[in-house]
Design a protein around this motif. Structure first.
Motif, PDB file in Angstrom:
ATOM      1  N   TYR A  66       1.070 -10.198  -7.324  1.00  0.00           N
ATOM      2  CA  TYR A  66       0.524  -9.100  -7.102  1.00  0.00           C
ATOM      3  C   TYR A  66      -0.691  -9.577  -5.769  1.00  0.00           C
ATOM      4  CZ  TYR A  66      -3.664  -5.761  -7.410  1.00  0.00           C
ATOM      5  OH  TYR A  66      -4.367  -4.804  -6.968  1.00  0.00           O
ATOM      6  N   GLU A  69       1.081  -9.976  -2.699  1.00  0.00           N
ATOM      7  CA  GLU A  69       1.219  -9.007  -1.897  1.00  0.00           C
ATOM      8  C   GLU A  69      -0.335  -8.263  -1.345  1.00  0.00           C
ATOM      9  OE1 GLU A  69       3.729  -5.679  -0.249  1.00  0.00           O
ATOM     10  OE2 GLU A  69       4.359  -7.426  -1.384  1.00  0.00           O
ATOM     11  N   TRP A  70      -1.145  -8.282  -2.193  1.00  0.00           N
ATOM     12  CA  TRP A  70      -2.292  -7.499  -1.807  1.00  0.00           C
ATOM     13  C   TRP A  70      -3.714  -8.656  -1.662  1.00  0.00           C
ATOM     14  CZ3 TRP A  70       0.786  -5.218  -5.072  1.00  0.00           C
ATOM     15  CH2 TRP A  70       1.184  -3.809  -4.711  1.00  0.00           C
ATOM     16  N   SER A  73      -7.352  -9.434  -3.175  1.00  0.00           N
ATOM     17  CA  SER A  73      -7.433  -8.769  -4.337  1.00  0.00           C
ATOM     18  C   SER A  73      -6.621  -9.489  -5.503  1.00  0.00           C
ATOM     19  CB  SER A  73      -7.180  -7.481  -4.434  1.00  0.00           C
ATOM     20  OG  SER A  73      -7.815  -6.800  -3.262  1.00  0.00           O
TER      21      SER A  73
END
Length: 118
Positions: A66, A69-70, A73
């Motif tokens: 995650y 990808e971001w 964050s």
């Protein structure tokens, strides 16, 4: 974009407004701010949709994936577990042990539980 959420018991009003960033935008747009979306929905259904999507993302990408990808964050695992627990059991997040924190086994079971069956 500015997102506003207003809850009135079981109803949730969502307002998305396109705004201008005066620091980043050198040319001022006289058409901004403008409302892009204004809608109402059921609060519990909205939360369930958020949990289902986060559940799908974490199962597809993983917690560290995650972040890849971001970028900046981290995955909001504490809030996600609380919301998922509330959706599954229709009560507040209560897998803590008095004076000893939370149970890792119960948290992992909750992460692995499939919310799509709801």
């Amino acid at each position: 974009m500015r997102w506003e959420f207003k809850r009135d018991f079981e109803d949730l009003e969502i307002i998305i407004t396109e705004v201008q960033n005066p620091i980043a935008d050198r040319k001022m747009n006289p058409n901004l701010p403008k409302t892009v979306l204004k809608t109402k929905c059921n609060f519990d259904e909205f939360v369930l949709c958020v949990v289902k999507e986060l559940d799908r993302i974490i199962k597809q990408r993983g917690i560290l994936g995650y972040r890849q990808e971001w970028q900046s964050s981290t995955f909001p695992v504490d809030g996600f577990l609380a919301l998922k627990y509330a959706c599954l059991y229709k009560k507040p997040f209560e897998i803590t042990k008095k004076d000893s924190g939370t149970s890792l086994d119960e948290e992992l079971n909750l992460l692995n539980k499939n919310i799509d069956e709801m």
